[in-house]
Enzyme design. Structure first.
Site, PDB file in Angstrom:
ATOM      1  N   LEU A  27       0.908   2.565   4.781  1.00  0.00           N
ATOM      2  CA  LEU A  27       1.088   1.817   3.531  1.00  0.00           C
ATOM      3  C   LEU A  27      -0.164   1.003   3.243  1.00  0.00           C
ATOM      4  O   LEU A  27      -0.505   0.102   4.020  1.00  0.00           O
ATOM      5  CB  LEU A  27       2.278   0.860   3.671  1.00  0.00           C
ATOM      6  N   TYR A 183      -6.043  13.386  -1.849  1.00  0.00           N
ATOM      7  CA  TYR A 183      -7.280  12.827  -1.298  1.00  0.00           C
ATOM      8  C   TYR A 183      -8.160  13.978  -0.798  1.00  0.00           C
ATOM      9  O   TYR A 183      -7.858  15.150  -1.037  1.00  0.00           O
ATOM     10  CB  TYR A 183      -6.960  11.776  -0.228  1.00  0.00           C
ATOM     11  N   GLY A 302      11.602   7.723   0.157  1.00  0.00           N
ATOM     12  CA  GLY A 302      12.802   7.346  -0.574  1.00  0.00           C
ATOM     13  C   GLY A 302      14.088   7.377   0.233  1.00  0.00           C
ATOM     14  O   GLY A 302      15.172   7.306  -0.351  1.00  0.00           O
ATOM     15  N   GLY A 323       8.999   3.477   3.968  1.00  0.00           N
ATOM     16  CA  GLY A 323       7.860   2.690   3.526  1.00  0.00           C
ATOM     17  C   GLY A 323       8.261   1.414   2.815  1.00  0.00           C
ATOM     18  O   GLY A 323       8.116   0.304   3.339  1.00  0.00           O
TER      19      GLY A 323
HETATM   20  C1  PHB Z   1      -1.805   3.637  -2.928  1.00  0.00           C
HETATM   21  O1  PHB Z   1      -2.671   2.775  -2.718  1.00  0.00           O
HETATM   22  O2  PHB Z   1      -0.980   3.530  -3.833  1.00  0.00           O
HETATM   23  C2  PHB Z   1      -1.770   4.836  -2.094  1.00  0.00           C
HETATM   24  C3  PHB Z   1      -2.651   4.973  -1.048  1.00  0.00           C
HETATM   25  C4  PHB Z   1      -2.603   6.110  -0.255  1.00  0.00           C
HETATM   26  C5  PHB Z   1      -1.690   7.081  -0.514  1.00  0.00           C
HETATM   27  C6  PHB Z   1      -0.795   6.958  -1.547  1.00  0.00           C
HETATM   28  C7  PHB Z   1      -0.828   5.815  -2.335  1.00  0.00           C
HETATM   29  O3  PHB Z   1      -1.657   8.186   0.223  1.00  0.00           O
END
Ligand code: PHB
Length: 369
Positions: A27, A183, A302, A323
């Site tokens: 997170l 990414y 979720g 999360g």
């Molecule tokens: C986000 O910063 O919202 C974020 C970062 C990495 C992730 C998904 C969301 O894999």
């Protein structure tokens, strides 16, 4: 009949016994300093959540070029490694097994946070459309990335290795490779962001090559079964598009079987980055990919206690990540176990700031319950 697993049964990952099947998933919380150095506040945050059998760090960047946002931690400088040590130690002391998530954002970065001030790198010069970059001054369009040369790719593979070595040095038990959410690694996998004509583009064999090279490099620094890989096979978040996701991700999962990595971490189709959305039309069922994988499967996205228990009971998952529930309930395992009420998530303090919305959520013991 074999008894079914529950969230409070132990499990083994990478030869280590986890005390339960509850995972703190990665997170992004943006509480490192401006140089990506972990802070004492982060130590408190992870310690509070170390009731999870497995704690996975927030996305941690492998190089200065790998970041999209300020205050995201790194694992490339000696200062960062030194500052991770007490954070990792605090969570381990509470009994958790602790992994570092290794992250390179590729085209999701922006020139304003690149060390050379130039647009970010990606597999191909294709900009993200339909989303906007979260800059210090508000939302702005994504830039067209510079196409990585094969020499650049080799350098990034090396940087993953260095970050893995640094993770071990910082005390992490293992690493999770972030290959999800559009990414860098996911950009190579998806044909919507990869139109290369060299060894890294075109065929499935070629688009998965970067992922395989990175795993091979990581395994020079820690045992293969201490490496996890995270995929978001259904997500189109951040313009992650592929003409055939089902074939792509089942090919990836079969390749991961050959490596004998420690675990596969699957993001549920209803998750777009950090929020819940409708399941995309071309979604790939989690159970289908989980069944293809020979090792430990973590599923996140979720879930509540009841739906997580169903995933364990039907054999889809071996472990389940929570999360948003873990952000607002630092002692989530204890609350599940005692059927205690859950604290709702507050909108402030999710990204950046100080203790508010980060370490100030109450645990049962502290509130005297
Ligand atoms: C986000 O910063 O919202 C974020 C970062 C990495 C992730 C998904 C969301 O894999």
């Amino acid at each position: 009949m074999e008894p079914k697993n529950s969230l409070f049964d132990t499990a083994v990952v990478g030869g280590q016994r986890l005390r339960n099947r509850i995972v703190l998933p990665p997170l992004t919380r943006s509480r490192a300093d401006d140089d990506g150095v972990p802070t004492p506040l982060m130590e408190e945050y992870y310690r509070q959540r170390a009731g999870a059998g497995l704690v996975i760090s927030e996305g941690t960047v492998i190089a200065p070029q790998a970041t999209a946002y300020t205050r995201v931690p790194g694992l490339y400088s000696a200062e960062q490694v030194a500052a991770w040590r007490p954070v990792v130690e605090a969570a381990k002391r509470e009994g958790a097994v602790v992994y570092a998530q290794l992250w390179h954002v590729g085209r999701q970065s922006h020139s304003s946070v690149q060390p050379d001030g130039l647009p970010p790198n990606g597999p191909s010069p294709i900009a993200i459309t339909g989303y906007q970059y979260r800059s210090a001054n508000g939302r702005i369009p994504y830039e067209t990335p510079r196409e990585l040369t094969t020499a650049d790719i080799a350098e990034i593979v090396q940087a993953y290795g260095t970050a893995a070595r640094n993770a071990v040095s910082a005390g992490f038990d293992g690493v999770e490779l972030h290959a999800a959410n559009g990414y860098l690694i996911d950009q190579f996998l998806n044909d919507g962001s990869n139109c290369r004509t060299d060894l890294y583009g075109g065929s499935l064999e070629n688009r998965t090559r970067f992922l395989r090279e990175v795993i091979t490099e990581l395994a020079r620094h820690l045992p293969m079964d201490r490496i996890g890989v995270r995929l978001s096979p259904s997500s189109d978040w951040m313009d992650a598009h592929d003409s055939d996701k089902r074939t792509l991700y089942s090919t990836v999962v079969r390749q991961l079987n050959d490596f004998r990595i420690g675990y596969l971490h699957l993001v549920e189709p209803e998750i777009a980055g950090s929020t819940t959305v409708d399941r995309p039309a071309d979604s790939v069922p989690t159970a289908e990919l989980a069944a293809l994988f020979d090792g430990v499967v973590i599923v996140t996205g979720g879930h509540d206690q009841a739906s997580a228990e169903r995933l364990l009971a039907d054999g889809t998952a071996d472990l389940v990540g929570f999360g948003r529930l873990f952000i607002s309930n630092p002692d989530l395992p204890r609350r599940f176990q005692t059927q205690a009420p859950l604290e709702p998530l507050r909108p402030t303090g999710i990204y950046g700031g100080g203790p508010e919305g980060y370490t100030d959520y109450p645990s049962l013991a502290a509130s005297g319950a």
